[in-house]
Design a protein around this motif. Structure first.
Motif, short mmCIF file in Angstrom:
data_model
loop_
_atom_site.label_atom_id
_atom_site.label_comp_id
_atom_site.label_asym_id
_atom_site.label_seq_id
_atom_site.Cartn_x
_atom_site.Cartn_y
_atom_site.Cartn_z
N HIS A 103 -12.65 10.70 -13.82
CA HIS A 103 -11.65 9.74 -13.37
C HIS A 103 -10.76 10.34 -12.29
N CYS A 104 -10.26 9.49 -11.44
CA CYS A 104 -9.24 9.85 -10.45
C CYS A 104 -9.63 11.08 -9.64
N VAL A 105 -10.86 11.10 -9.17
CA VAL A 105 -11.33 12.19 -8.32
C VAL A 105 -10.76 12.01 -6.92
N SER A 106 -10.21 13.09 -6.38
CA SER A 106 -9.58 13.01 -5.05
C SER A 106 -10.57 12.48 -4.02
N GLY A 107 -10.10 11.57 -3.18
CA GLY A 107 -10.94 10.99 -2.15
C GLY A 107 -11.74 9.78 -2.57
N THR A 108 -11.63 9.38 -3.85
CA THR A 108 -12.35 8.21 -4.33
C THR A 108 -11.38 7.05 -4.56
N LYS A 109 -11.91 5.84 -4.61
CA LYS A 109 -11.10 4.66 -4.87
C LYS A 109 -10.39 4.76 -6.20
N GLY A 110 -11.05 5.37 -7.18
CA GLY A 110 -10.45 5.47 -8.50
C GLY A 110 -9.14 6.23 -8.53
N ALA A 111 -8.92 7.10 -7.56
CA ALA A 111 -7.67 7.88 -7.49
C ALA A 111 -6.54 7.11 -6.82
N ASP A 112 -6.87 5.96 -6.20
CA ASP A 112 -5.86 5.19 -5.47
C ASP A 112 -4.89 4.51 -6.43
N ILE A 113 -3.63 4.46 -6.04
CA ILE A 113 -2.67 3.62 -6.74
C ILE A 113 -3.02 2.17 -6.45
N ILE A 114 -2.97 1.32 -7.47
CA ILE A 114 -3.42 -0.06 -7.30
C ILE A 114 -2.62 -0.78 -6.22
N PRO A 115 -3.26 -1.67 -5.46
CA PRO A 115 -2.58 -2.31 -4.33
C PRO A 115 -1.46 -3.26 -4.74
N GLU A 116 -1.42 -3.64 -6.02
CA GLU A 116 -0.33 -4.51 -6.48
C GLU A 116 1.03 -3.82 -6.44
N ILE A 117 1.04 -2.48 -6.42
CA ILE A 117 2.30 -1.74 -6.37
C ILE A 117 2.81 -1.69 -4.93
N ASP A 118 4.09 -1.98 -4.74
CA ASP A 118 4.70 -1.98 -3.40
C ASP A 118 5.00 -0.53 -2.98
N MET A 119 3.98 0.13 -2.44
CA MET A 119 4.12 1.53 -2.07
C MET A 119 5.09 1.75 -0.91
N ALA A 120 5.42 0.71 -0.17
CA ALA A 120 6.38 0.86 0.92
C ALA A 120 7.75 1.28 0.40
N LYS A 121 8.00 1.03 -0.88
CA LYS A 121 9.29 1.37 -1.48
C LYS A 121 9.28 2.72 -2.19
N ILE A 122 8.13 3.39 -2.17
CA ILE A 122 8.00 4.70 -2.79
C ILE A 122 8.40 5.78 -1.78
N ASP A 123 9.23 6.72 -2.21
CA ASP A 123 9.69 7.79 -1.32
C ASP A 123 8.71 8.95 -1.25
N MET A 124 8.01 9.23 -2.34
CA MET A 124 7.05 10.34 -2.35
C MET A 124 6.04 10.14 -3.46
N THR A 125 4.85 10.76 -3.26
CA THR A 125 3.79 10.68 -4.26
C THR A 125 3.41 12.08 -4.69
N VAL A 126 3.48 12.32 -6.00
CA VAL A 126 3.06 13.59 -6.58
C VAL A 126 1.58 13.49 -6.95
N GLU A 127 0.78 14.40 -6.43
CA GLU A 127 -0.65 14.45 -6.73
C GLU A 127 -0.89 15.63 -7.66
N LYS A 128 -1.28 15.34 -8.89
CA LYS A 128 -1.32 16.36 -9.93
C LYS A 128 -2.73 16.54 -10.49
N GLY A 129 -2.93 17.66 -11.19
CA GLY A 129 -4.22 17.91 -11.82
C GLY A 129 -5.27 18.38 -10.84
N GLN A 130 -4.86 19.06 -9.77
CA GLN A 130 -5.81 19.49 -8.74
C GLN A 130 -6.52 20.80 -9.08
#
Length: 239
Positions: A103-130
């Motif tokens: 699940h949530c492999v970097s570079g795949t669609k499964g790792a994407d935050i769902i488009p229903e979330i208004d990402m324009a209002k997000i200040d930063m994204t933490v990418e974890k489990g690398q």
């Protein structure tokens, strides 16, 4: 004493945990029932005057140690098997972790935050489990409490402290894993923590999953509350 830590001060942040394609129906490889349903409530919260708005996402390598495919049968069945992993900072320590589907492999669609979330209002994204060799549920540290640039792109605790954050509000997926661990670590870092229960979805929504998670968080001094409660009203009053 820093002004941000003065008694009665209130500088809140919102953390939106792992609302990703692989954790949501209908196609997620580790879909949590109702995962997409919390998006409207999250967007409502994102419209409020939080001082900092953070999204997190699992961002694993293809051969992450928690994946069934990274181990030999028969002890590699997702949701059934487990594996004991060593602490990379202290090999005398180890911990048993669940085996999951890929699940949530970097570079795949499964790792994407769902488009229903208004990402324009997000200040930063933490990418974890690398880091392929260690599990990381919390966005602050791995399961052993280690912080490492190999595992995550942002030291979130330092970032929040630098911004003068005093209170952390947490929503997202999954309540019994990544939400719980993020909340517990935020408390350990000295923040006041509120988990907004109706904006949470869990792998196991029953007493052994989310129920047990709530009790563990409460014992740590974390407030389990609602999006319509006085804590969120206090955020609204900042505008």
């Amino acid at each position: 004493m820093e002004a941000s830590k003065a008694k009665g001060s209130f500088t809140p942040a919102l953390i939106v945990v792992d609302v990703q394609e692989d954790f949501c129906p209908p196609e997620g490889s580790l879909a949590v029932a109702g995962g997409r349903d919390i998006a409207p409530a999250i967007n409502t919260l994102l419209s409020l005057p939080f001082a900092l708005k953070v999204a997190t996402r699992d961002f694993h390598p293809q051969d992450h140690i928690s994946f069934g495919e990274s181990h030999n049968p028969p002890n590699n069945k997702p949701f059934e098997s487990s594996v004991r992993i060593p602490n990379p900072s202290n090999i005398s320590q180890s911990r048993e972790i669940p085996i999951w589907p890929v699940h949530c492999v970097s570079g795949t669609k499964g790792a994407d935050i769902i488009p229903e979330i208004d990402m324009a209002k997000i200040d930063m994204t933490v990418e974890k489990g690398q880091d392929r060799m260690v599990e990381m549920f919390s966005c602050f540290a791995d399961v052993f409490g280690n912080k490492s640039p190999e595992a995550t792109n942002i030291d979130l605790a330092d970032t929040l402290k630098d911004a003068g954050i005093t209170h952390v509000f947490i929503v997202g997926i999954a309540g019994d894993f990544c939400v719980k661990c993020t909340a517990l670590d935020a408390r350990k870092e000295g923040f006041q923590v509120c988990v907004l229960e109706e904006v949470i979805k869990s792998v196991d929504p029953g007493e052994k999953g989310w129920g047990a998670a709530k009790e563990e968080m409460k014992k740590a001094g974390i407030k389990i509350t609602g999006a319509g409660g006085p804590e969120v009203e206090r955020v609204k009053n900042l505008s």
